[in-house]
Design a protein around this motif. Structure first.
Motif, short mmCIF file in Angstrom:
data_model
loop_
_atom_site.label_atom_id
_atom_site.label_comp_id
_atom_site.label_asym_id
_atom_site.label_seq_id
_atom_site.Cartn_x
_atom_site.Cartn_y
_atom_site.Cartn_z
N GLU A 183 -18.42 -18.72 11.50
CA GLU A 183 -17.50 -17.61 11.78
C GLU A 183 -16.28 -18.13 12.56
N TRP A 184 -16.53 -18.95 13.59
CA TRP A 184 -15.42 -19.52 14.35
C TRP A 184 -14.56 -20.41 13.47
N ARG A 185 -15.20 -21.23 12.65
CA ARG A 185 -14.45 -22.14 11.76
C ARG A 185 -13.51 -21.33 10.87
N ALA A 186 -13.99 -20.21 10.35
CA ALA A 186 -13.16 -19.37 9.48
C ALA A 186 -12.00 -18.74 10.26
N GLU A 187 -12.28 -18.24 11.47
CA GLU A 187 -11.22 -17.58 12.23
C GLU A 187 -10.18 -18.56 12.75
N LEU A 188 -10.59 -19.78 13.08
CA LEU A 188 -9.66 -20.74 13.67
C LEU A 188 -8.94 -21.60 12.64
N ASP A 189 -9.19 -21.37 11.37
CA ASP A 189 -8.50 -22.09 10.30
C ASP A 189 -7.29 -21.25 9.88
N PRO A 190 -6.06 -21.72 10.22
CA PRO A 190 -4.88 -20.92 9.90
C PRO A 190 -4.76 -20.58 8.41
N LEU B 214 -7.17 -17.73 7.93
CA LEU B 214 -6.71 -16.58 8.70
C LEU B 214 -5.49 -15.94 8.04
N ALA B 215 -4.59 -16.74 7.49
CA ALA B 215 -3.37 -16.21 6.85
C ALA B 215 -3.72 -15.23 5.73
N GLY B 216 -4.80 -15.48 5.03
CA GLY B 216 -5.22 -14.57 3.96
C GLY B 216 -5.64 -13.20 4.45
N LEU B 217 -5.93 -13.07 5.74
CA LEU B 217 -6.33 -11.79 6.32
C LEU B 217 -5.15 -11.01 6.91
N LEU B 218 -3.98 -11.66 6.96
CA LEU B 218 -2.83 -11.04 7.60
C LEU B 218 -1.95 -10.32 6.60
N ARG B 219 -1.17 -9.37 7.11
CA ARG B 219 -0.25 -8.63 6.24
C ARG B 219 0.86 -9.58 5.78
N PRO B 220 1.45 -9.29 4.62
CA PRO B 220 2.51 -10.18 4.12
C PRO B 220 3.76 -10.13 5.00
N ALA B 221 4.62 -11.09 4.79
CA ALA B 221 5.89 -11.14 5.52
C ALA B 221 6.78 -10.00 5.06
N GLY B 222 7.78 -9.73 5.85
CA GLY B 222 8.77 -8.74 5.41
C GLY B 222 9.07 -7.68 6.44
#
Length: 171
Positions: free
Chosen positions: A20-27, A30-38
């Motif tokens: 779980e930590w490995r997944a969260e601390l891998d940018p 993590l980027a795949g879980l974030l909203r797109p730019a804009g």
């Protein structure tokens, strides 16, 4: 420092928690879980913190410096990060460590020290990251620098690092 903090967290975790930590601390992940730019960055409030309220008396200290990121070297102990890392084997966060993070954020995002007192540090950020991968990387940097105010990393990547104010607090 970010790599060292990540290695230490993973070394302390066991089994499923480590993954779980490995997944969260891998940018990249993590980027795949974030909203797109804009979207425009959220407008932060430098005084939005429970320790200081309107009308509170504050002490003003003017420090002669070429750049604001030099403050932790010129005033050692500001900010004070006594619990920077919970492992007794880890060294404390040094003034040069603060400067390394602050200078990097200054150069990349226009982050300027606005307020520092004891264990609190607030930055005004001219160009917060907007694209998901950069926001994810900065969220991991924030977590490595100061995990005390760390929400979960997707919240940090979507909200805190995409704001015009970054706040840090160590207890």
């Amino acid at each position: 420092m970010v790599d060292a903090a990540t290695r230490d967290i993973l070394a302390q975790a066991d089994g499923d928690e480590r993954e779980e930590w490995r997944a969260e601390l891998d940018p990249g992940r993590l980027a795949g879980l974030l909203r797109p730019a804009g979207a425009a960055p959220s407008a932060g409030d430098v005084w939005d913190h429970e320790e200081h309220r309107p009308g509170d008396e504050l002490w003003l200290c003017l420090v002669e410096a070429e750049e604001g990121f030099e403050l932790p070297v010129l005033l050692p102990g500001v900010p004070d990060a006594p619990n920077w890392w919970s492992e007794p084997a880890q060294r404390p966060l040094l003034p040069a460590d603060h400067v390394a993070f602050l200078r990097s954020w200054h150069e990349r995002f226009g982050a300027e020290v606005f307020f520092a007192d004891g264990a609190t540090l607030r930055l005004v950020v001219a160009r917060p990251p907007s694209d998901p991968l950069t926001a994810a990387r900065v969220a991991v940097e924030h977590f490595a620098y100061c995990s005390d105010l760390a929400d979960d990393l997707p919240v940090m990547g979507n909200d805190r690092v995409r704001s015009t104010v970054w706040s840090f607090w160590w207890d």
